[in-house]
Design a protein around this motif. Sequence first.
Motif, PDB file in Angstrom:
ATOM      1  N   LEU A 265      -5.733 -33.498 -24.178  1.00  0.00           N
ATOM      2  CA  LEU A 265      -6.156 -32.634 -23.074  1.00  0.00           C
ATOM      3  C   LEU A 265      -7.227 -33.342 -22.241  1.00  0.00           C
ATOM      4  CD1 LEU A 265      -6.506 -29.012 -24.533  1.00  0.00           C
ATOM      5  CD2 LEU A 265      -4.785 -29.864 -22.953  1.00  0.00           C
ATOM      6  N   PRO A 266      -6.925 -33.739 -21.017  1.00  0.00           N
ATOM      7  CA  PRO A 266      -7.962 -34.350 -20.177  1.00  0.00           C
ATOM      8  C   PRO A 266      -8.982 -33.297 -19.769  1.00  0.00           C
ATOM      9  CG  PRO A 266      -5.970 -33.976 -18.904  1.00  0.00           C
ATOM     10  CD  PRO A 266      -5.630 -33.628 -20.330  1.00  0.00           C
ATOM     11  N   PHE A 267     -10.245 -33.711 -19.637  1.00  0.00           N
ATOM     12  CA  PHE A 267     -11.286 -32.759 -19.261  1.00  0.00           C
ATOM     13  C   PHE A 267     -12.339 -33.457 -18.408  1.00  0.00           C
ATOM     14  CE2 PHE A 267     -12.440 -34.630 -23.307  1.00  0.00           C
ATOM     15  CZ  PHE A 267     -13.777 -34.951 -23.150  1.00  0.00           C
ATOM     16  N   LEU A 268     -13.080 -32.646 -17.688  1.00  0.00           N
ATOM     17  CA  LEU A 268     -14.124 -33.139 -16.794  1.00  0.00           C
ATOM     18  C   LEU A 268     -15.487 -32.784 -17.352  1.00  0.00           C
ATOM     19  CD1 LEU A 268     -12.532 -31.738 -13.512  1.00  0.00           C
ATOM     20  CD2 LEU A 268     -12.377 -34.096 -14.327  1.00  0.00           C
ATOM     21  N   SER A 269     -16.516 -33.415 -16.798  1.00  0.00           N
ATOM     22  CA  SER A 269     -17.900 -33.058 -17.102  1.00  0.00           C
ATOM     23  C   SER A 269     -18.455 -32.234 -15.947  1.00  0.00           C
ATOM     24  CB  SER A 269     -18.758 -34.316 -17.297  1.00  0.00           C
ATOM     25  OG  SER A 269     -18.270 -35.080 -18.377  1.00  0.00           O
ATOM     26  N   PRO A 270     -19.485 -31.408 -16.192  1.00  0.00           N
ATOM     27  CA  PRO A 270     -20.079 -30.641 -15.088  1.00  0.00           C
ATOM     28  C   PRO A 270     -20.496 -31.567 -13.953  1.00  0.00           C
ATOM     29  CG  PRO A 270     -20.972 -29.907 -17.180  1.00  0.00           C
ATOM     30  CD  PRO A 270     -20.164 -31.131 -17.479  1.00  0.00           C
ATOM     31  N   GLY A 271     -20.187 -31.178 -12.741  1.00  0.00           N
ATOM     32  CA  GLY A 271     -20.490 -32.015 -11.588  1.00  0.00           C
ATOM     33  C   GLY A 271     -19.277 -32.753 -11.074  1.00  0.00           C
ATOM     34  N   GLU A 272     -18.273 -32.951 -11.945  1.00  0.00           N
ATOM     35  CA  GLU A 272     -17.023 -33.548 -11.502  1.00  0.00           C
ATOM     36  C   GLU A 272     -16.143 -32.446 -10.929  1.00  0.00           C
ATOM     37  OE1 GLU A 272     -15.660 -37.196 -13.994  1.00  0.00           O
ATOM     38  OE2 GLU A 272     -16.275 -35.668 -15.434  1.00  0.00           O
ATOM     39  N   GLU A 273     -15.537 -32.719  -9.789  1.00  0.00           N
ATOM     40  CA  GLU A 273     -14.806 -31.684  -9.081  1.00  0.00           C
ATOM     41  C   GLU A 273     -13.446 -31.434  -9.712  1.00  0.00           C
ATOM     42  OE1 GLU A 273     -13.204 -31.175  -4.551  1.00  0.00           O
ATOM     43  OE2 GLU A 273     -15.273 -31.831  -4.841  1.00  0.00           O
ATOM     44  N   THR A 274     -13.166 -30.163  -9.986  1.00  0.00           N
ATOM     45  CA  THR A 274     -11.854 -29.817 -10.531  1.00  0.00           C
ATOM     46  C   THR A 274     -10.783 -29.968  -9.459  1.00  0.00           C
ATOM     47  OG1 THR A 274     -12.246 -27.498  -9.986  1.00  0.00           O
ATOM     48  CG2 THR A 274     -12.790 -28.197 -12.218  1.00  0.00           C
ATOM     49  N   THR A 275      -9.586 -30.309  -9.894  1.00  0.00           N
ATOM     50  CA  THR A 275      -8.435 -30.424  -9.005  1.00  0.00           C
ATOM     51  C   THR A 275      -7.281 -29.649  -9.637  1.00  0.00           C
ATOM     52  OG1 THR A 275      -7.562 -32.410 -10.099  1.00  0.00           O
ATOM     53  CG2 THR A 275      -9.195 -32.745  -8.333  1.00  0.00           C
ATOM     54  N   HIS A 276      -6.184 -29.552  -8.932  1.00  0.00           N
ATOM     55  CA  HIS A 276      -5.032 -28.843  -9.490  1.00  0.00           C
ATOM     56  C   HIS A 276      -4.460 -29.590 -10.693  1.00  0.00           C
ATOM     57  CE1 HIS A 276      -4.752 -25.714  -6.459  1.00  0.00           C
ATOM     58  NE2 HIS A 276      -5.052 -26.625  -5.554  1.00  0.00           N
ATOM     59  N   GLU A 277      -4.707 -30.895 -10.771  1.00  0.00           N
ATOM     60  CA  GLU A 277      -4.203 -31.679 -11.898  1.00  0.00           C
ATOM     61  C   GLU A 277      -5.177 -31.689 -13.067  1.00  0.00           C
ATOM     62  OE1 GLU A 277      -4.313 -32.907  -8.691  1.00  0.00           O
ATOM     63  OE2 GLU A 277      -2.225 -32.266  -8.409  1.00  0.00           O
ATOM     64  N   SER A 278      -6.458 -31.496 -12.810  1.00  0.00           N
ATOM     65  CA  SER A 278      -7.467 -31.540 -13.865  1.00  0.00           C
ATOM     66  C   SER A 278      -8.391 -30.334 -13.702  1.00  0.00           C
ATOM     67  CB  SER A 278      -8.255 -32.848 -13.777  1.00  0.00           C
ATOM     68  OG  SER A 278      -9.112 -32.994 -14.869  1.00  0.00           O
ATOM     69  N   ARG A 279      -8.136 -29.281 -14.502  1.00  0.00           N
ATOM     70  CA  ARG A 279      -8.807 -27.997 -14.287  1.00  0.00           C
ATOM     71  C   ARG A 279      -9.729 -27.597 -15.429  1.00  0.00           C
ATOM     72  NH1 ARG A 279      -5.328 -23.831 -14.364  1.00  0.00           N
ATOM     73  NH2 ARG A 279      -3.573 -24.966 -15.258  1.00  0.00           N
ATOM     74  N   LEU A 280      -9.798 -28.405 -16.487  1.00  0.00           N
ATOM     75  CA  LEU A 280     -10.617 -28.067 -17.654  1.00  0.00           C
ATOM     76  C   LEU A 280     -11.925 -28.850 -17.616  1.00  0.00           C
ATOM     77  CD1 LEU A 280     -11.064 -26.802 -20.468  1.00  0.00           C
ATOM     78  CD2 LEU A 280      -9.778 -28.734 -21.426  1.00  0.00           C
ATOM     79  N   THR A 281     -13.050 -28.136 -17.737  1.00  0.00           N
ATOM     80  CA  THR A 281     -14.372 -28.768 -17.748  1.00  0.00           C
ATOM     81  C   THR A 281     -15.073 -28.438 -19.057  1.00  0.00           C
ATOM     82  OG1 THR A 281     -14.555 -28.530 -15.338  1.00  0.00           O
ATOM     83  CG2 THR A 281     -16.582 -28.979 -16.552  1.00  0.00           C
ATOM     84  N   LEU A 282     -15.594 -29.474 -19.729  1.00  0.00           N
ATOM     85  CA  LEU A 282     -16.368 -29.293 -20.960  1.00  0.00           C
ATOM     86  C   LEU A 282     -17.838 -29.180 -20.568  1.00  0.00           C
ATOM     87  CD1 LEU A 282     -16.602 -29.175 -24.028  1.00  0.00           C
ATOM     88  CD2 LEU A 282     -16.563 -31.681 -24.065  1.00  0.00           C
ATOM     89  N   VAL A 283     -18.448 -28.032 -20.842  1.00  0.00           N
ATOM     90  CA  VAL A 283     -19.764 -27.715 -20.299  1.00  0.00           C
ATOM     91  C   VAL A 283     -20.779 -27.511 -21.416  1.00  0.00           C
ATOM     92  CG1 VAL A 283     -21.049 -26.197 -18.741  1.00  0.00           C
ATOM     93  CG2 VAL A 283     -18.579 -26.494 -18.433  1.00  0.00           C
ATOM     94  N   PRO A 284     -21.812 -28.363 -21.516  1.00  0.00           N
ATOM     95  CA  PRO A 284     -22.921 -28.058 -22.428  1.00  0.00           C
ATOM     96  C   PRO A 284     -23.601 -26.764 -21.981  1.00  0.00           C
ATOM     97  CG  PRO A 284     -23.025 -30.330 -21.634  1.00  0.00           C
ATOM     98  CD  PRO A 284     -22.008 -29.639 -20.802  1.00  0.00           C
ATOM     99  N   ALA A 285     -23.984 -25.930 -22.911  1.00  0.00           N
ATOM    100  CA  ALA A 285     -24.593 -24.647 -22.558  1.00  0.00           C
ATOM    101  C   ALA A 285     -25.837 -24.820 -21.687  1.00  0.00           C
ATOM    102  CB  ALA A 285     -24.945 -23.873 -23.823  1.00  0.00           C
ATOM    103  N   SER A 286     -26.543 -25.928 -21.860  1.00  0.00           N
ATOM    104  CA  SER A 286     -27.760 -26.161 -21.081  1.00  0.00           C
ATOM    105  C   SER A 286     -27.481 -26.398 -19.603  1.00  0.00           C
ATOM    106  CB  SER A 286     -28.525 -27.353 -21.655  1.00  0.00           C
ATOM    107  OG  SER A 286     -27.739 -28.534 -21.563  1.00  0.00           O
ATOM    108  N   LEU A 287     -26.219 -26.700 -19.242  1.00  0.00           N
ATOM    109  CA  LEU A 287     -25.871 -26.968 -17.845  1.00  0.00           C
ATOM    110  C   LEU A 287     -24.982 -25.891 -17.244  1.00  0.00           C
ATOM    111  CD1 LEU A 287     -25.131 -30.823 -17.908  1.00  0.00           C
ATOM    112  CD2 LEU A 287     -27.239 -29.660 -17.264  1.00  0.00           C
ATOM    113  N   ALA A 288     -24.742 -24.810 -17.965  1.00  0.00           N
ATOM    114  CA  ALA A 288     -23.778 -23.804 -17.508  1.00  0.00           C
ATOM    115  C   ALA A 288     -24.321 -22.908 -16.404  1.00  0.00           C
ATOM    116  CB  ALA A 288     -23.332 -22.944 -18.689  1.00  0.00           C
ATOM    117  N   LYS A 289     -25.625 -22.818 -16.294  1.00  0.00           N
ATOM    118  CA  LYS A 289     -26.220 -21.861 -15.360  1.00  0.00           C
ATOM    119  C   LYS A 289     -25.786 -22.138 -13.921  1.00  0.00           C
ATOM    120  CE  LYS A 289     -30.161 -20.620 -16.527  1.00  0.00           C
ATOM    121  NZ  LYS A 289     -31.587 -20.663 -16.871  1.00  0.00           N
ATOM    122  N   GLY A 290     -25.362 -21.076 -13.227  1.00  0.00           N
ATOM    123  CA  GLY A 290     -24.975 -21.192 -11.830  1.00  0.00           C
ATOM    124  C   GLY A 290     -23.527 -21.559 -11.611  1.00  0.00           C
ATOM    125  N   LEU A 291     -22.831 -22.021 -12.668  1.00  0.00           N
ATOM    126  CA  LEU A 291     -21.433 -22.423 -12.530  1.00  0.00           C
ATOM    127  C   LEU A 291     -20.516 -21.238 -12.820  1.00  0.00           C
ATOM    128  CD1 LEU A 291     -21.599 -25.875 -14.360  1.00  0.00           C
ATOM    129  CD2 LEU A 291     -22.003 -25.374 -11.948  1.00  0.00           C
TER     130      LEU A 291
END
Length: 689
Positions: free
Chosen positions: A612-638
């Motif tokens: 499963l490909p995934f992104l980090s917070p700050g990387e822009e999601t696209t229709h091909e890559s929609r899953l982001t792995l988010v540390p709880a410390s960075l989740a605020k506002g997203l």
Amino acid sequence: MPAHAPVPDVSPATATAPTTDGDPLGRERSHLAASRAALRAMREDVESLDIKDVTANWVNAAVLEAQIEQRIKALADLSHTPLFFGRLDYLHTTQEGQSFYIGRRHVHDAAGDPMVIDWRAPVSQPFYRASRKDPQDVGLRRRFGYTGGDLTAYEDEHLTDPSEAEQTSRLLQAEIERPRVGPMRDIVATIQPEQDEIVRSGLSGTVCVQGGPGTGKTAVGLHRVAYLLYAHRERLARTGTLVIGPNRSFLHYIEQVLPALGELEVRQSTVDDLVAHVEVRGEDTAAAAVVKGDARMAEVLRRAVRSHVTLPTEPLMVVRGSRRWRIPAYELEEIVRELLDRNVRYGAARDALPQRIAHAVLVRMEQAGEAPDDRVQDAVARNAAVKAAVKAIWPPVDPAKLVLRLLSDADFLAAHADGVLTAEEQATILLPKPPRSPRSARWSPADAVLIDEATDLVQRTQSLGHVVLDEAQDLSPMQYRAVGRRCSTGSATVLGDLAQGTTPWATASWAEALSHLGKPDAAVEELTAGFRVPREVIAYASRLLPHMSPGLAPVSSVRENPGALSVRRVPDLDASVVSACIESLRHEGSIGLIAADARIPALSAALASAGLPFLSPGEETTHESRLTLVPASLAKGLEYDYVVLDEPAAVVSAEPDERTGLRRLYVALTRAVSGLTVLHREALPVQLA
């Protein structure tokens, strides 16, 4: 409120009356095509400008070229962004019988007649505020539905027709719930009346918005910037605007909102970026960070800066040609004390001191029958004896060296913190091993804020016209002071949620925070209607409120979405999380997998093993890559359409105290727009029971 033509994800409705214009949807599509053509013509007109014969020199040419380039960017037609989203038909006023199309920017035809009205214009305001009780002279409000960039539906609301029952707009609901991929979208088509009042409040006053998850406070703040730039463009062009966010991931998430509204000249920053006078390479303990962030540190720094001034005890002799002029010590002391009593910036007073001494010399010259002018005074101020006296009395201060001395010299700290900090607090912030120089010091984020305070004591910080401060509840008093310096002569929009304060120094009340910001008279507005988070999800998260923020009103979500919440205890956590992500990816939209920071490596490996490909917070999601792995410390506002939350107990236990842990969990639980899956192997925190 009849809906016409197919509406994506909205069940069709029957019109209450037959249309009289044959093909109304076709007419609206024609107007959209004509408006796009007009916008293209406006852009081509700017692109064709020839400035060769209208600029006096290359500097003027460069400035004008930059302005033209910005104008071309502002006139860009974003293919998947509706050019207009509504229409108003007025009844009796100066707009009698006229229809106005409401959109993100102004568009006019070749004759200069408006085809689309900017949403910020006064004539557009009833689109957001008119109601059956107060139609504001609007007979018809029409909303448009789009698929991609194509106009596919419209929905009419006859505000003065008593036979038409009031209903919730399904197009409005569909727009709010539309799956999100990529950065944050503007909410210009869905602004609610209570949000619009905040957006259109004046530039002179500071506004603080308390809003729970999903109430749209961030979007309201950004749209307020866009509105102020429209209403006060010349003033803000001179003084500048700034949006401050909690981290760069958050800023990347929101960075496309203002350009989509045609505003390109707004700077974005974090608080850490604002105070980046030194390189930050260290971290404080929570206890040390709390003391360093305390507003009392401002007084300690003020005392430490002023301690460099030494009252003169010797007279000053100034030689000019064959004459010698003597200024006695008592007169020098009077000059120094006057500057100290005026409480001006240390550097400004230091710059004024040689001129004051020179003026005393000129008085003696005039008494002796000479006629000195300003050039003589400047020459005396530059005299070697005067410069030496100034250096001895009022030496230059390096803010970083000053802070380093306070944090490494126990006697120096004790002398200036006496009666301000306790002995225990002083010991908490002292460095165990003092570095050799500011360059070799491992500065912490809190240290950088102290240096910024000291820098402002020496030289005034430039103030901007307007500052937006988001996620403000997490700032320390000293950080509020740092932001306040950037809008000391301007105004601010403060956005936050006291229930989401996740730092040990998080503010206890907005009154206290606004006082530190230097805006104690700011109006505090509360948004309690949630439009993003489903009712089932926000109700579950709100179980934590009495335990972490007693007295704070829970958000009342206007969205019902049965089945949006799933809470499951599982034996194999990693495998279950991967399965939940796969299941969520079957839906349209973005997916956020949120977990305690310590769990991120294990989950990263599990996702990679499952392919499963995934992104980090700050990387822009696209229709091909929609899953982001988010540390709880960075989740605020997203925000994500669907959220999978891993092990709530681990999120809580990762924080230094239970209250902060519960607030971190509250943030994680409220990031979902359409659905939330909570998976746990350990027992859930008892507060969720």
